[in-house]
Write a protein that holds these residues in place. Structure first.
Motif, PDB file in Angstrom:
ATOM      1  N   TYR A  17      45.167  60.898 -16.168  1.00 18.54           N
ATOM      2  CA  TYR A  17      44.478  61.359 -14.964  1.00 18.54           C
ATOM      3  C   TYR A  17      43.167  62.031 -15.366  1.00 18.54           C
ATOM      4  O   TYR A  17      43.160  63.013 -16.099  1.00 18.54           O
ATOM      5  N   LEU A  18      42.057  61.488 -14.892  1.00 17.25           N
ATOM      6  CA  LEU A  18      40.728  62.017 -15.180  1.00 17.25           C
ATOM      7  C   LEU A  18      40.101  62.576 -13.912  1.00 17.25           C
ATOM      8  O   LEU A  18      40.038  61.893 -12.882  1.00 17.25           O
ATOM      9  N   ARG A  19      39.632  63.819 -14.004  1.00 22.09           N
ATOM     10  CA  ARG A  19      38.833  64.402 -12.933  1.00 22.09           C
ATOM     11  C   ARG A  19      37.381  64.400 -13.414  1.00 22.09           C
ATOM     12  O   ARG A  19      37.020  65.133 -14.332  1.00 22.09           O
ATOM     13  N   LEU A  20      36.589  63.569 -12.792  1.00 22.22           N
ATOM     14  CA  LEU A  20      35.228  63.299 -13.246  1.00 22.22           C
ATOM     15  C   LEU A  20      34.228  63.878 -12.246  1.00 22.22           C
ATOM     16  O   LEU A  20      34.130  63.428 -11.103  1.00 22.22           O
ATOM     17  N   SER A  21      33.479  64.876 -12.692  1.00 20.15           N
ATOM     18  CA  SER A  21      32.483  65.510 -11.826  1.00 20.15           C
ATOM     19  C   SER A  21      31.193  64.695 -11.845  1.00 20.15           C
ATOM     20  O   SER A  21      30.702  64.320 -12.914  1.00 20.15           O
ATOM     21  N   VAL A  22      30.641  64.459 -10.674  1.00 16.40           N
ATOM     22  CA  VAL A  22      29.390  63.707 -10.585  1.00 16.40           C
ATOM     23  C   VAL A  22      28.193  64.623 -10.335  1.00 16.40           C
ATOM     24  O   VAL A  22      27.047  64.186 -10.454  1.00 16.40           O
ATOM     25  N   THR A  23      28.455  65.890 -10.005  1.00 11.87           N
ATOM     26  CA  THR A  23      27.381  66.858  -9.784  1.00 11.87           C
ATOM     27  C   THR A  23      27.976  68.263  -9.779  1.00 11.87           C
ATOM     28  O   THR A  23      29.150  68.443  -9.450  1.00 11.87           O
TER      29      THR A  23
END
Length: 334
Positions: A17-23
């Motif tokens: 499970y990856l939580r990927l921030s875009v900003t």
């Protein structure tokens, strides 16, 4: 040719499970999350759309099956939907689920596009249905836009889970009504203990509300039975007989849940944090911009598995104590 090794940490936990921030940017200024005059990152430090996509593909190749796009507020990034559409094409091809966490202020604009791209559910941060309390907490009078966004998500067929930070003397008395309203709308509801991340103007100790006390109060009102429902995150769920809905509790402070951790977080600048409550990190942006990005990324992910701690060390022990982690949640990704 051998497939890349799956991501398994030193405690034999499989990371999927990856939580990927875009900003790191957000259009609200929630008082428990950031100061009013928050300093955001220069745009040149944030990963490009192509880098975010390449990074996600690298994770999928290593066994990540669920990606949650986060911020700050992900929908304030102008090219956000391009990334959603590109990753949506990987659903069924290594990726089981693509979702996002949002404050819903712009969800009415994007709900249909998100559903068309393959997103099936969203988490919406909402701490109150009282407009005055919302304005006090978020420092913005945006509750009407949030409610409009929730209605749009419902109409687009997106499943919605409301995330509510339980805050003593602020929304404490409203929590049962908020849950009942959510269940009446067909939404799940999850309560979260306030997390000591980053300096803010107010002392979190003043508003820290242990969820064990909230659960006891809810159990006096309603019939709660444990649910086997799981979403891949840290919440543990209960079914509510009287409302026909489901509530989740995320308890980083009163009931540590780290033994089953399957998650890692990557910031908008490409810093992989092996634990939300720790400072262990690996610079994936440097790997992506190296002469051999594929090899450098593989080595960086191997390092991340070696440094991922057994558990976080969140605590709120006394008034005025420094936060457990100096960075703000908006910098890490929700």
């Amino acid at each position: 040719m051998n497939s890349p090794a799956p991501l398994v940490d030193q405690f034999q936990r499989r990371i999927t499970y990856l939580r990927l921030s875009v900003t790191d940017r957000c259009d609200l200024r929630c008082s428990y999350c950031m100061p009013e005059r928050m300093t955001f990152l220069p745009r040149k430090e944030v990963l490009t759309l192509e880098e975010l996509h390449d990074l996600a593909l690298g994770f999928i190749a290593r066994g990540i099956t669920k990606i949650r796009l986060t911020g700050g507020e992900p929908l304030v990034r102008r090219d956000m939907m391009e990334l959603v559409r590109a990753l949506g094409r990987k659903i069924g091809d290594g990726l089981d689920e693509l979702t996002l966490t949002t404050n819903a202020t712009r969800l009415s604009e994007f709900a249909d596009d998100l559903a068309a791209a393959g997103v099936r559910r969203v988490n919406v941060s909402l701490d109150t249905l009282d407009r005055e309390t919302f304005t006090r907490l978020s420092r913005r009078d945006s509750l009407p836009q949030v409610l409009e966004g929730l209605q749009a998500a419902k109409e687009a067929g997106l499943k919605v889970k409301l995330n509510t930070v339980a805050l003593k003397e602020i929304n404490e008395a409203e929590i049962p009504d908020l849950i009942a309203w959510a269940h009446g709308e067909g939404f799940d509801s999850t309560l979260i203990e306030v997390m000591p991340l980053g300096d803010v103007e107010e002392d979190r100790f003043d508003h820290y509300l242990p969820l064990v006390a909230v659960q006891e109060d809810l159990a006096r009102r309603w019939t709660l039975t444990p649910s086997e429902h799981r979403t891949g995150g840290p919440a543990r769920y209960w079914n509510v007989e009287e409302t026909g809905g489901r509530i989740g509790l995320i308890t980083p402070l009163t009931n540590n849940f780290c033994e089953g951790c399957n998650r890692i977080r990557v910031t908008a600048t490409g810093q992989l944090y092996a634990c939300l409550g720790g400072d262990e990190r690996v610079d994936l942006r440097a790997a992506l911009r190296s002469e051999d990005p594929e090899a450098a990324l593989a080595a960086a992910l191997d390092t991340a598995m070696r440094i991922k701690p057994e558990r976080h060390h969140f605590r709120i022990e006394e008034p005025g104590a420094a936060p457990a982690v100096s960075r703000h949640m908006s910098m890490t990704g929700g």
